[in-house]
Design an enzyme around this catalytic site. Sequence first.
Site, mmCIF file in Angstrom:
data_model
loop_
_atom_site.group_PDB
_atom_site.id
_atom_site.type_symbol
_atom_site.label_atom_id
_atom_site.label_comp_id
_atom_site.label_asym_id
_atom_site.label_seq_id
_atom_site.Cartn_x
_atom_site.Cartn_y
_atom_site.Cartn_z
ATOM 1 N N ASP A 1 -0.638 -4.300 -1.945
ATOM 2 C CA ASP A 1 -1.978 -4.531 -2.487
ATOM 3 C C ASP A 1 -2.924 -4.995 -1.375
ATOM 4 O OD1 ASP A 1 -0.982 -7.052 -2.131
ATOM 5 O OD2 ASP A 1 -1.429 -7.767 -4.157
ATOM 6 N N ASP B 1 3.383 -2.472 -4.731
ATOM 7 C CA ASP B 1 3.009 -3.808 -5.196
ATOM 8 C C ASP B 1 2.449 -3.758 -6.603
ATOM 9 O OD1 ASP B 1 3.370 -6.157 -3.752
ATOM 10 O OD2 ASP B 1 1.769 -5.677 -2.329
ATOM 11 N N LYS C 1 7.139 -4.380 -6.090
ATOM 12 C CA LYS C 1 7.192 -5.723 -5.516
ATOM 13 C C LYS C 1 6.272 -6.613 -6.342
ATOM 14 C CE LYS C 1 5.274 -6.928 -1.403
ATOM 15 N NZ LYS C 1 4.293 -7.949 -1.819
ATOM 16 N N GLU D 1 4.759 -10.674 -6.615
ATOM 17 C CA GLU D 1 4.616 -11.979 -5.969
ATOM 18 C C GLU D 1 5.108 -13.082 -6.896
ATOM 19 O OE1 GLU D 1 0.799 -12.780 -4.264
ATOM 20 O OE2 GLU D 1 0.820 -10.921 -3.106
ATOM 21 N N GLU E 1 6.780 -14.706 3.231
ATOM 22 C CA GLU E 1 5.523 -14.622 3.980
ATOM 23 C C GLU E 1 5.057 -15.993 4.441
ATOM 24 O OE1 GLU E 1 2.404 -12.152 2.358
ATOM 25 O OE2 GLU E 1 0.952 -12.888 3.830
HETATM 26 O O1 KIV Z 1 0.360 -6.270 0.342
HETATM 27 C C1 KIV Z 1 1.066 -6.248 1.363
HETATM 28 O O2 KIV Z 1 0.834 -5.479 2.300
HETATM 29 C C2 KIV Z 1 2.184 -7.175 1.437
HETATM 30 C C3 KIV Z 1 2.919 -7.279 2.729
HETATM 31 C C4 KIV Z 1 2.091 -7.889 3.777
HETATM 32 C C5 KIV Z 1 4.213 -7.947 2.563
HETATM 33 O O3 KIV Z 1 2.482 -7.816 0.480
#
Ligand code: KIV
Length: 242
Positions: A25, A64, A94, A96, A159
């Site tokens: 994202d 994401d 993914k 968070e 992160e």
């Molecule tokens: O959104 C993204 O690019 C990320 C990475 C930096 C891990 O979450």
Amino acid sequence: MLTAYDYPTARILDESGIDSILVGDSLAMVVQGHETTLPVTLDEMIYHAKMVSRAVTRALVIVDMPFPTNHLGVHTVVEQAGRILKETQAQAVKLEGGAEQAEVIAALVRAGIPVMAHVGLRPQSIHSMGGFRVQRDEELLIQDAVAAEEAGAFGIVLECIPSSIAATLTKRLRIPTIGIGAGAQCDGQVLVIHDLIGFKSEYSPRFVKAYADVDTLMREAVRHYRNEVTSRQFPGPEHSFE
Ligand code: KIV
């Protein structure tokens, strides 16, 4: 792991042997020009993920889940992640969060949707975390990472956390840790592709390493083209038809 948001970039990453491509994202910031990752929508993530998947023949494609995920019901998140896998041909999402997302991670896994977790600095929670800063609460980080693993996450992004904590987590967890600003002891690393190739941005954290200077190259090429057009050197006979 590297991020990609379009077909040509994803093709280069895939052909260069990158194991996993993240449609992050972060596209809200590096492609759309927003100040945070919050504005990007599910439809926009799907639009970019389709381009990436079309280019990839080998790497694992992870997408994401856009903000907000921890305020929506589990059912809605499963529905959204289902749309991502169904419409984009990506293989995983993914998400968070750690402990507070455990229920959602478990539901996604039960639905057959592989999940990568993301703990430490969570850009989607930037307003409640008080800015882009290193996360040092070891107990909380361990709690989050263990909860994500127990809920069924197949991997986890760490992160912006101290290297020593990332090393502890990497030893303790069975799932692979993928670091960004988390030191060299993680199982893998991830960077945003725009940072790696050297596109200049207003926000450039310490963990970024530019392996090229595409920003300068592109400016030079554009100026060169402009000069040649205004001086009528381009197009030459070799670029023209009789
Ligand atoms: O959104 C993204 O690019 C990320 C990475 C930096 C891990 O979450």
